[in-house]
Motif scaffolding. Structure first.
Motif, PDB file in Angstrom:
ATOM      1  N   TRP A  34       0.832  -1.195   0.000  1.00  0.00           N
ATOM      2  CA  TRP A  34       0.000   0.000   0.000  1.00  0.00           C
ATOM      3  C   TRP A  34       0.870   1.251   0.000  1.00  0.00           C
ATOM      4  CZ3 TRP A  34      -4.337   0.690   4.218  1.00  0.00           C
ATOM      5  CH2 TRP A  34      -5.115   1.798   3.910  1.00  0.00           C
ATOM      6  N   LEU A  35       1.900   1.278   0.878  1.00  0.00           N
ATOM      7  CA  LEU A  35       2.799   2.430   0.952  1.00  0.00           C
ATOM      8  C   LEU A  35       3.557   2.637  -0.360  1.00  0.00           C
ATOM      9  CD1 LEU A  35       4.094   4.695   2.648  1.00  0.00           C
ATOM     10  CD2 LEU A  35       5.808   3.010   3.368  1.00  0.00           C
ATOM     11  N   LEU A  36       4.073   1.574  -0.946  1.00  0.00           N
ATOM     12  CA  LEU A  36       4.813   1.694  -2.205  1.00  0.00           C
ATOM     13  C   LEU A  36       3.921   2.225  -3.330  1.00  0.00           C
ATOM     14  CD1 LEU A  36       6.951  -1.575  -2.074  1.00  0.00           C
ATOM     15  CD2 LEU A  36       7.765   0.771  -1.787  1.00  0.00           C
ATOM     16  N   THR A  37       2.667   1.823  -3.343  1.00  0.00           N
ATOM     17  CA  THR A  37       1.728   2.321  -4.342  1.00  0.00           C
ATOM     18  C   THR A  37       1.386   3.783  -4.083  1.00  0.00           C
ATOM     19  OG1 THR A  37       0.792   0.131  -4.639  1.00  0.00           O
ATOM     20  CG2 THR A  37      -0.552   1.978  -5.363  1.00  0.00           C
ATOM     21  N   THR A  38       1.111   4.130  -2.823  1.00  0.00           N
ATOM     22  CA  THR A  38       0.748   5.495  -2.459  1.00  0.00           C
ATOM     23  C   THR A  38       1.872   6.474  -2.766  1.00  0.00           C
ATOM     24  OG1 THR A  38      -0.704   4.688  -0.712  1.00  0.00           O
ATOM     25  CG2 THR A  38      -0.003   6.967  -0.556  1.00  0.00           C
ATOM     26  N   LEU A  39       3.102   6.077  -2.495  1.00  0.00           N
ATOM     27  CA  LEU A  39       4.250   6.946  -2.760  1.00  0.00           C
ATOM     28  C   LEU A  39       4.621   7.000  -4.232  1.00  0.00           C
ATOM     29  CD1 LEU A  39       6.536   6.008   0.274  1.00  0.00           C
ATOM     30  CD2 LEU A  39       5.122   8.063  -0.005  1.00  0.00           C
ATOM     31  N   GLY A  40       3.982   6.185  -5.046  1.00  0.00           N
ATOM     32  CA  GLY A  40       4.253   6.182  -6.477  1.00  0.00           C
ATOM     33  C   GLY A  40       5.579   5.535  -6.836  1.00  0.00           C
ATOM     34  N   ILE A  41       6.142   4.770  -5.902  1.00  0.00           N
ATOM     35  CA  ILE A  41       7.421   4.111  -6.174  1.00  0.00           C
ATOM     36  C   ILE A  41       7.249   3.050  -7.250  1.00  0.00           C
ATOM     37  CG2 ILE A  41       9.226   2.651  -5.161  1.00  0.00           C
ATOM     38  CD1 ILE A  41       8.767   4.239  -2.545  1.00  0.00           C
ATOM     39  N   VAL A  42       6.257   2.221  -7.110  1.00  0.00           N
ATOM     40  CA  VAL A  42       5.943   1.217  -8.123  1.00  0.00           C
ATOM     41  C   VAL A  42       4.420   1.115  -8.215  1.00  0.00           C
ATOM     42  CG1 VAL A  42       6.720  -0.996  -9.011  1.00  0.00           C
ATOM     43  CG2 VAL A  42       7.897  -0.033  -7.082  1.00  0.00           C
ATOM     44  N   PRO A  43       3.783   2.082  -8.887  1.00  0.00           N
ATOM     45  CA  PRO A  43       2.323   2.146  -8.852  1.00  0.00           C
ATOM     46  C   PRO A  43       1.594   1.115  -9.714  1.00  0.00           C
ATOM     47  CG  PRO A  43       3.203   3.903 -10.205  1.00  0.00           C
ATOM     48  CD  PRO A  43       4.369   3.188  -9.595  1.00  0.00           C
ATOM     49  N   ASN A  44       2.239   0.555 -10.714  1.00  0.00           N
ATOM     50  CA  ASN A  44       1.528  -0.332 -11.638  1.00  0.00           C
ATOM     51  C   ASN A  44       1.686  -1.808 -11.287  1.00  0.00           C
ATOM     52  OD1 ASN A  44       0.615   1.840 -13.162  1.00  0.00           O
ATOM     53  ND2 ASN A  44       2.513   1.903 -14.320  1.00  0.00           N
ATOM     54  N   ILE A  45       1.787  -2.100 -10.019  1.00  0.00           N
ATOM     55  CA  ILE A  45       1.982  -3.487  -9.593  1.00  0.00           C
ATOM     56  C   ILE A  45       0.771  -3.935  -8.789  1.00  0.00           C
ATOM     57  CG2 ILE A  45       3.408  -4.988  -8.159  1.00  0.00           C
ATOM     58  CD1 ILE A  45       5.665  -3.937  -9.514  1.00  0.00           C
ATOM     59  N   ASN A  46       0.331  -5.148  -9.047  1.00  0.00           N
ATOM     60  CA  ASN A  46      -0.747  -5.740  -8.269  1.00  0.00           C
ATOM     61  C   ASN A  46      -0.126  -6.260  -6.971  1.00  0.00           C
ATOM     62  OD1 ASN A  46      -2.734  -7.293  -7.104  1.00  0.00           O
ATOM     63  ND2 ASN A  46      -3.334  -8.287  -9.015  1.00  0.00           N
ATOM     64  N   TRP A  47      -0.128  -5.418  -5.946  1.00  0.00           N
ATOM     65  CA  TRP A  47       0.562  -5.751  -4.707  1.00  0.00           C
ATOM     66  C   TRP A  47      -0.103  -6.871  -3.937  1.00  0.00           C
ATOM     67  CZ3 TRP A  47       5.330  -4.722  -4.305  1.00  0.00           C
ATOM     68  CH2 TRP A  47       5.868  -3.594  -4.909  1.00  0.00           C
ATOM     69  N   ILE A  48      -1.396  -7.023  -4.080  1.00  0.00           N
ATOM     70  CA  ILE A  48      -2.072  -8.120  -3.373  1.00  0.00           C
ATOM     71  C   ILE A  48      -1.483  -9.445  -3.857  1.00  0.00           C
ATOM     72  CG2 ILE A  48      -4.268  -9.306  -3.011  1.00  0.00           C
ATOM     73  CD1 ILE A  48      -4.279  -6.655  -1.622  1.00  0.00           C
ATOM     74  N   TRP A  49      -1.370  -9.598  -5.166  1.00  0.00           N
ATOM     75  CA  TRP A  49      -0.819 -10.827  -5.744  1.00  0.00           C
ATOM     76  C   TRP A  49       0.663 -10.982  -5.409  1.00  0.00           C
ATOM     77  CZ3 TRP A  49      -1.853 -15.377  -7.621  1.00  0.00           C
ATOM     78  CH2 TRP A  49      -0.919 -16.036  -8.387  1.00  0.00           C
ATOM     79  N   THR A  50       1.428  -9.944  -5.661  1.00  0.00           N
ATOM     80  CA  THR A  50       2.877 -10.010  -5.497  1.00  0.00           C
ATOM     81  C   THR A  50       3.281 -10.241  -4.046  1.00  0.00           C
ATOM     82  OG1 THR A  50       3.145  -8.564  -7.396  1.00  0.00           O
ATOM     83  CG2 THR A  50       5.007  -8.764  -5.922  1.00  0.00           C
ATOM     84  N   LEU A  51       2.728  -9.455  -3.138  1.00  0.00           N
ATOM     85  CA  LEU A  51       3.077  -9.621  -1.730  1.00  0.00           C
ATOM     86  C   LEU A  51       2.439 -10.876  -1.137  1.00  0.00           C
ATOM     87  CD1 LEU A  51       3.008  -5.919  -0.539  1.00  0.00           C
ATOM     88  CD2 LEU A  51       4.990  -7.377  -0.972  1.00  0.00           C
ATOM     89  N   GLY A  52       1.334 -11.301  -1.725  1.00  0.00           N
ATOM     90  CA  GLY A  52       0.736 -12.568  -1.300  1.00  0.00           C
ATOM     91  C   GLY A  52       1.682 -13.727  -1.576  1.00  0.00           C
ATOM     92  N   LEU A  53       2.287 -13.726  -2.764  1.00  0.00           N
ATOM     93  CA  LEU A  53       3.268 -14.764  -3.101  1.00  0.00           C
ATOM     94  C   LEU A  53       4.454 -14.725  -2.142  1.00  0.00           C
ATOM     95  CD1 LEU A  53       3.368 -14.485  -7.006  1.00  0.00           C
ATOM     96  CD2 LEU A  53       2.406 -16.362  -5.672  1.00  0.00           C
ATOM     97  N   ALA A  54       4.995 -13.531  -1.937  1.00  0.00           N
ATOM     98  CA  ALA A  54       6.147 -13.388  -1.033  1.00  0.00           C
ATOM     99  C   ALA A  54       5.760 -13.771   0.389  1.00  0.00           C
ATOM    100  CB  ALA A  54       6.677 -11.962  -1.070  1.00  0.00           C
ATOM    101  N   GLY A  55       4.574 -13.364   0.814  1.00  0.00           N
ATOM    102  CA  GLY A  55       4.107 -13.687   2.160  1.00  0.00           C
ATOM    103  C   GLY A  55       3.986 -15.187   2.381  1.00  0.00           C
TER     104      GLY A  55
END
Length: 133
Positions: A34-55
Motif C-alpha cells: 500500500w505504501l509503495l503504491t501510495t508513494l508512487g514508487i511502483v504504482p503499476n503493480i498488483n501488490w495483493i498478488w505479489t506480496l501474497g506470493l512473497a508472504g
C-alpha cells in the motif's frame, strides 16, 4: 514430568509461537504494498498478488521452520513474487517467467533431496514405543 515430556511441550509451544507470526507478517506485507503504491514508487503493480506470493514464501519458514517442504515452497514463492514484479514492470514477459519458475522448481527439488535438510514433522513417522519388561 520427565525429560521427554518437557522436550515435547517445548516443541509444541515453539510451534504455537511461530503460528502467531502469521497475522503480523501479513499486515506488514499489505502495508508495504500500500505504501509503495501510495508513494508512487511502483504504482503499476498488483501488490495483493505479489506480496501474497512473497508472504506465502516467508510464512512457510515462519510457521514450519526449515525442512524439506519449506526449502521447496518458501524460495519458490519468493522467487515467483520477484518475477511477478519484473513481469508487471515490463522487464520480462510471461513466456520468460514461466520457464524460469519451472527451472527454479527443479533446482529446489534437487536441494530438498539433501540429507542435511530434515523431513517435515508431518511426514516423520513416530517410532512405536517398546513396552517395559
Amino acid at each position: 514430568m520427565n525429560e521427554t515430556s518437557a522436550t515435547v511441550a517445548e516443541t509444541v509451544k515453539a510451534k504455537s509461537d511461530r503460528k502467531t507470526l502469521i497475522l503480523p507478517l501479513l499486515i506488514i506485507c499489505i502495508g508495504t504494498g500500500w505504501l509503495l503504491t501510495t508513494l508512487g514508487i511502483v504504482p503499476n503493480i498488483n501488490w495483493i498478488w505479489t506480496l501474497g506470493l512473497a508472504g506465502i514464501g516467508i510464512l512457510s519458514f515462519a510457521v514450519s521452520g526449515i525442512d524439506k517442504s519449506t526449502v521447496l515452497t518458501g524460495p519458490f514463492f519468493i522467487i515467483a513474487s520477484c518475477l511477478s514484479v519484473l513481469r508487471q514492470t515490463g522487464r520480462i514477459t510471461l513466456d520468460v517467467e514461466v520457464p524460469i519458475l519451472v527451472i527454479v522448481m527443479g533446482c529446489l527439488l534437487l536441494v530438498a533431496r539433501s540429507k542435511k535438510i530434515p523431513m517435515p514433522d508431518w511426514m516423520v513417522l513416530e517410532e512405536k514405543q517398546q513396552p517395559a519388561k
